[in-house]
Design a protein around this motif. Structure first.
Motif, PDB file in Angstrom:
ATOM      1  N   GLN A  39       0.831  -1.219   0.000  1.00 31.32           N
ATOM      2  CA  GLN A  39       0.000   0.000   0.000  1.00 31.32           C
ATOM      3  C   GLN A  39       0.860   1.262   0.000  1.00 31.32           C
ATOM      4  N   ASP A  40       1.972   1.200   0.710  1.00 28.95           N
ATOM      5  CA  ASP A  40       2.902   2.338   0.671  1.00 28.95           C
ATOM      6  C   ASP A  40       3.453   2.541  -0.739  1.00 28.95           C
ATOM      7  N   GLU A  41       3.773   1.420  -1.408  1.00 29.93           N
ATOM      8  CA  GLU A  41       4.280   1.529  -2.786  1.00 29.93           C
ATOM      9  C   GLU A  41       3.212   2.166  -3.702  1.00 29.93           C
ATOM     10  N   ILE A  42       1.967   1.757  -3.497  1.00 30.86           N
ATOM     11  CA  ILE A  42       0.879   2.318  -4.318  1.00 30.86           C
ATOM     12  C   ILE A  42       0.771   3.830  -4.086  1.00 30.86           C
ATOM     13  N   ALA A  43       0.846   4.221  -2.812  1.00 33.66           N
ATOM     14  CA  ALA A  43       0.756   5.654  -2.496  1.00 33.66           C
ATOM     15  C   ALA A  43       1.934   6.415  -3.114  1.00 33.66           C
ATOM     16  N   LEU A  44       3.127   5.825  -3.030  1.00 35.23           N
ATOM     17  CA  LEU A  44       4.324   6.445  -3.623  1.00 35.23           C
ATOM     18  C   LEU A  44       4.166   6.621  -5.130  1.00 35.23           C
ATOM     19  N   PHE A  45       3.650   5.564  -5.757  1.00 34.89           N
ATOM     20  CA  PHE A  45       3.427   5.596  -7.211  1.00 34.89           C
ATOM     21  C   PHE A  45       2.557   6.788  -7.578  1.00 34.89           C
ATOM     22  N   TRP A  46       1.421   6.926  -6.883  1.00 38.32           N
ATOM     23  CA  TRP A  46       0.502   8.011  -7.237  1.00 38.32           C
ATOM     24  C   TRP A  46       1.092   9.379  -6.951  1.00 38.32           C
ATOM     25  N   ARG A  47       1.775   9.488  -5.785  1.00 43.07           N
ATOM     26  CA  ARG A  47       2.332  10.797  -5.425  1.00 43.07           C
ATOM     27  C   ARG A  47       3.300  11.250  -6.527  1.00 43.07           C
ATOM     28  N   SER A  48       4.138  10.313  -6.935  1.00 39.49           N
ATOM     29  CA  SER A  48       5.157  10.628  -7.921  1.00 39.49           C
ATOM     30  C   SER A  48       4.519  10.941  -9.288  1.00 39.49           C
ATOM     31  N   LEU A  49       3.611  10.089  -9.727  1.00 40.70           N
ATOM     32  CA  LEU A  49       2.971  10.304 -11.029  1.00 40.70           C
ATOM     33  C   LEU A  49       2.213  11.639 -11.051  1.00 40.70           C
ATOM     34  N   GLU A  50       1.407  11.870 -10.038  1.00 42.46           N
ATOM     35  CA  GLU A  50       0.537  13.048 -10.064  1.00 42.46           C
ATOM     36  C   GLU A  50       1.345  14.344  -9.989  1.00 42.46           C
ATOM     37  N   HIS A  51       2.350  14.332  -9.135  1.00 45.26           N
ATOM     38  CA  HIS A  51       3.221  15.494  -8.976  1.00 45.26           C
ATOM     39  C   HIS A  51       3.875  15.835 -10.327  1.00 45.26           C
ATOM     40  N   LEU A  52       4.426  14.809 -10.953  1.00 44.28           N
ATOM     41  CA  LEU A  52       5.148  15.002 -12.202  1.00 44.28           C
ATOM     42  C   LEU A  52       4.230  15.417 -13.343  1.00 44.28           C
TER      43      LEU A  52
END
Lengths: 395, 395
Positions: free
Chosen positions: A285-298
């Motif tokens: 779940q942490d990996e999923i959150a990291l994925f979204w944070r990174s994608l959305e920010h970028l």
């Protein structure tokens, strides 16, 4: 006339030796090079070639599925992988191996050899993967999704990729059948027999008309929504890791499609891993959150930095752009949940399953893991967010 | 090496004389044939050729816009029209002229000559159009929309059209600029100067950020939603009528896109006519109703008769199919309203305006008609249904 022939190690050695630039990357004389066949995917032959000063990875199409010689297949799939690498490498830099050469007659793709990297799925299995890799995958998807989209380039440039990858029908047919159709079809001969414990669960799933309706909408979304150039097969077997260096490989399924398809396949595979190893649920779940944070920010940043780069969106004021970004990202998350659900189901009952299930301690635990993956998949396809679905299915 | 040259009447006579099949359709000797230049659209040269036993229509691309020799343009637009005619003629039969031949070097398209037919826009202007023509246009759109879609054919066949028409970028650029962008851009040099009476209305429209946001969504919908092979320029100048015989011509703008785009352009032109001739508002509303009845009926029937024809929808039960049909048709109507709104605005203030405004009795009535078209267009783009918008703007 074609000079195509499947290359064995010695034929490949001769072939690389005859190409000065590639030979120079390896260094030394051809006789010094160490060749290892590392074919791991279902489709192609792959060799890793190491020389005194460098390493190459050489991937060649076969006229059939590698793991099933009776399943004939045209040779052009490495062509599409080469086109994909050329199309996205300007945007993703070291998040993919460096592209070196493509021989159109041999259907031979030569790229940087990653000698120390391991496939993420394997690294997860044996516990050598360092947490946080999903931030890089989020970055990869964010960059490719923006720069190859109608917002990131004039429509003429996007249409070039539309025209080019619309011809990748052999591999797209595999996705349409194996991912988007078969799992809903009772007695489909391509699905795998499972433990009889699961018969009832699978039968219920395959007779669920609400689920079929939702899958039908996802089929249309997949084919009829060319938002960006997709990798098309972005599971944890298409990612290589070494420490915090993360590389995406195997882009032969590339096509123009909905951004949520790449996201959903990737995240679906993290959820599959969590089903097989429930003690890692929070990590995943942490990996999923990291994925979204990174994608959305970028994705937001790239759009803000290039507000006039594409035809779509060029009319928006900065405030409207921010609303449009939020709406776009919401829609990507919605698509991703649905496609992740499909991936969970097809990797559990379909033709190409995942090694993660071998991590369960016994058959009872494996059946439980598969049952959870099917429930999670169904919940996601029917419209739950990823958090809601995980909450409901891991109790 | 290309032998392209623009053909005048005598060169065309020689060219047809040298082709046996075409000469046989005309009958007699080349010297007996009567050639008339009937170029009417903005882009190409068109000749109508009549012989003792038949007639041909010959359309050739020029290396520039016909009405503006400084606007250079590649020659391939008749190529796309020929491809479009071949792609849809199996489904629409006599709703388009019969395709006879295409010369790829001369970029010369030869089709059935419609000697008695008149352009619908002209027939509406001079009162010779017989009511009810829109039922045939609804049938035309329903047939092409179903049979060229992901529901009507295996996805590989649809992808062929995706790949083929994604290269029609020169004419798609015209649509993106003239229809989908320019009307929202203040001081765009391609827009036409209007009567100063309208300055305030146009300025208000072009500074309306809610409108620009909605137009931005329509841009994305146009480029990123390849539901079916579209005509791409289906206005009342692309339809020919003779009694109740109705033919669609001029498919050179063809592309894969949202079905509502073809509907919206057509219906937008009926609404433009109603703005110029308000006493015909009810007639035009009847035509709009006829169009939808015919399209929806046919689209549902074709889908019911071919439930397994495409990859999308093949999983649906008959009940689910009916819900999916209703949802699809609702979405087509929603898109159509938006695109009709864009057409109303761009034909009123943009580069390519419509002759309908010349039907107004004086400048005051013309300004009133244009103001109404702009209000109607804005209302439609912002999400009103066609009935609601007409109700609100014709008081």
């Amino acid at each position: 006339m074609t000079s195509y022939r499947p290359l064995d190690a010695e034929a490949l050695r001769a072939c690389l030796g005859a190409r000065n630039t590639l030979a120079a990357r390896l260094g030394g004389a051809p006789a010094d090079w160490v060749l290892r066949e590392v074919s791991d995917g279902n489709l192609n032959t792959v060799f890793l070639v190491e020389g005194p000063t460098g390493a190459l990875c050489c991937k060649q199409s076969l006229p059939h599925v590698r793991v099933d010689p009776d399943w004939k297949m045209p040779l052009d799939r490495t062509d599409f992988e080469a086109r994909y690498m050329r199309a996205v490498s300007p945007f993703v830099g070291h998040l993919m191996p460096e592209f070196h050469a493509f021989d159109a007659e041999l259907h031979l793709l030569v790229m940087e050899g990653l000698t120390h990297h391991r496939v993420l799925r394997t690294a997860l299995a044996d516990g050598t993967a360092a947490a946080g890799f999903s931030a890089r995958i989020g970055e990869y998807v964010g960059r490719t999704a923006f720069h190859t989209s109608w917002r990131g380039r004039p429509f003429e440039a996007v249409m070039k990729n539309v025209a080019r990858f619309a011809r990748n029908t052999t591999l797209t047919r595999i996705t349409v059948d194996l991912v988007l159709t078969d799992p809903c079809v009772p007695d489909c001969p391509r699905n795998r027999p499972l433990s009889p414990d699961l018969d009832e669960t699978v039968a219920a799933l395959q007779s669920d008309s609400t689920l079929r309706d939702a899958v039908s909408r996802l089929q249309e979304r997949f084919l009829c929504c060319p938002q960006a150039l997709l990798h098309g097969d972005l599971h944890t077997g298409s990612v290589m890791v070494h420490g915090d260096d993360v590389r995406v490989i195997d882009g032969e399924f590339a096509l123009m499609g909905p951004i949520g398809f790449d996201c959903g396949l990737y995240l679906g595979n993290l959820l599959l891993h969590a089903c097989a190893r429930p003690e890692r649920r929070e990590w995943m779940q942490d990996e999923i959150a990291l994925f979204w944070r990174s994608l959305e920010h970028l994705y937001r940043d790239l759009w803000d930095e290039n507000p006039q780069a594409g035809d779509v969106g060029a009319l928006l004021s900065p405030e409207s752009r921010r609303s449009a970004q939020a709406a776009t990202l919401r829609a990507i998350r919605r698509d991703s949940a649905g496609f992740a659900g499909l991936e969970l189901i097809r990797r559990t009952i379909g033709y190409a399953q995942v090694a993660d299930y071998a991590l369960t301690p016994d058959r009872v635990a494996e059946a439980e893991a598969r049952r959870r993956a099917l429930a999670l998949g169904r919940t996601l396809i029917l419209g739950a967010t990823m958090d809601e679905a995980v909450e409901a299915c891991f109790q």
